[in-house]
Enzyme design. Structure first.
Site, PDB file in Angstrom:
ATOM      1  N   SER A 118       0.846  -1.189   0.000  1.00 48.77           N
ATOM      2  CA  SER A 118       0.000   0.000   0.000  1.00 48.77           C
ATOM      3  C   SER A 118       0.877   1.232   0.000  1.00 48.77           C
ATOM      4  O   SER A 118       2.052   1.181   0.399  1.00 48.77           O
ATOM      5  CB  SER A 118      -0.891  -0.005   1.260  1.00 48.77           C
TER       6      SER A 118
ATOM      7  N   TYR B  72      -1.463  -0.311  10.812  1.00 44.48           N
ATOM      8  CA  TYR B  72      -1.621  -0.570   9.379  1.00 44.48           C
ATOM      9  C   TYR B  72      -0.374  -0.146   8.613  1.00 44.48           C
ATOM     10  O   TYR B  72       0.143  -0.899   7.783  1.00 44.48           O
ATOM     11  CB  TYR B  72      -2.850   0.172   8.854  1.00 44.48           C
TER      12      TYR B  72
ATOM     13  N   LYS C  22       2.164  -2.698   6.588  1.00 47.11           N
ATOM     14  CA  LYS C  22       2.355  -2.626   5.142  1.00 47.11           C
ATOM     15  C   LYS C  22       3.813  -2.334   4.794  1.00 47.11           C
ATOM     16  O   LYS C  22       4.332  -2.856   3.793  1.00 47.11           O
ATOM     17  CB  LYS C  22       1.432  -1.566   4.540  1.00 47.11           C
TER      18      LYS C  22
END
Length: 304
Positions: A144, A157, A161
């Site tokens: 991402s 998060y 990632k």
């Protein structure tokens, strides 16, 4: 066009997609099946997996499995090989997100995001690499733009990632002698349920508003899956969704400072109450995973 379809190198081969119950995973399953692949859909939501599989034109297999459970993934890999054949494409797509201040986020929830997005990717690779070595296949890690510049209020998060990207880069050099290619997909704003509450998230809302108009566009899962499918065909080392993201790679050293500056301004103008509203799991898929994880009786067992 008919000749291209007949000679498509993916036709008749097996693809495995984790997190295939919804969003990008479901859309990618439709596109890979559409080019003639036999698709194994892995995920936590068995009913949604079967709903996706029901509309696919080719042979399919649905396996309910938690990517943080290595034994479950090993069993899934055996089932895929037995019922569909060895995998030629494996997509580590399963992912969840949680928002909110780090100090107010439940420690188990923060750890769960890391476990699914990073440890789950490694577990997926460990389970399927023997098959990919036999087929000289392709492992695709879904990363991402969160790996480009870490956003406050999204610490788990962003960390997961960035870690998944680093893991895939390290793995690439190890498995290349076996004929296995490792690709990394950089995905930007995508219209999945994970960002359905985007406008309620003060930092993400501010970061998006400071991006140029083309970077603020939210792409559909089908459009993103189209870019991913094209990359799978090329066995691409990097896939950018959308394609203009490739021009951001040289600028990555600048992004952390820019993100920090924008986020600091937004955090200063937001009250503690406003920031606390956003604490918790993001999206229906993430909530389904968290509910299943929270209700698992094995969590309460004393250590052996």
């Amino acid at each position: 066009m008919h000749d291209e379809a007949v000679h498509d190198p993916l036709r008749g081969r097996v693809a495995v997609i984790t997190g295939a119950a919804r969003g990008i995973g479901s859309a990618l399953a439709r596109q890979l099946s559409g080019v003639g692949m036999h698709v194994a859909l892995l995920g936590r939501e068995e009913r949604s997996l079967h709903q996706t599989a029901a509309v696919l034109p080719g042979p399919t297999l649905c396996v309910e499995a938690d990517v943080t459970d290595q034994d479950a993934l090993d069993r899934a890999a055996e089932q895929v090989a037995r019922e569909l054949g060895d995998a030629s494409v494996v997509v580590a797509n399963a992912g969840v997100a949680a928002g909110g201040p780090f100090r107010q986020t439940d420690a188990d929830l923060w750890r769960r995001v890391i476990d699914v997005n990073l440890i789950g990717a490694a577990n997926t690779a460990r389970a399927f690499l023997p098959q990919l070595a036999r087929t000289h296949g392709y492992f695709l890690q879904i990363a991402s733009t969160a790996a480009f510049g870490s956003a406050p209020m999204m610490s788990a998060y962003c960390a997961s990632k960035a870690g998944a990207e680093s893991f895939a880069r390290a793995l690439r050099g190890e498995v290349e002698p076996d004929g296995v290619t490792v690709g990394i997909a950089y995905v930007h704003w995508t219209g999945t349920d994970m960002i359905s509450g985007l406008e309620d998230h003060p930092v993400l809302r501010a970061l998006r508003s400071h991006q140029p108009w083309f970077a603020r566009r939210v792409h559909s899962p089908d459009q993103v899956a189209g870019w991913l499918t094209a990359g799978v065909h090329r066995r691409a080392l990097q896939i950018y969704a959308p394609p203009w993201l490739r021009w951001c790679q040289p600028l990555r050293p600048l992004f952390p400072a820019v993100v920090t500056r924008v986020a600091r301004r937004e955090l200063r103008r937001s009250t503690a109450e406003e920031l606390a509203v956003d604490i918790g799991v993001m999206g229906a898929g993430g909530r389904a995973d968290w509910d299943a994880y929270s209700s698992d009786p094995r969590r309460s067992r004393p250590p052996q």
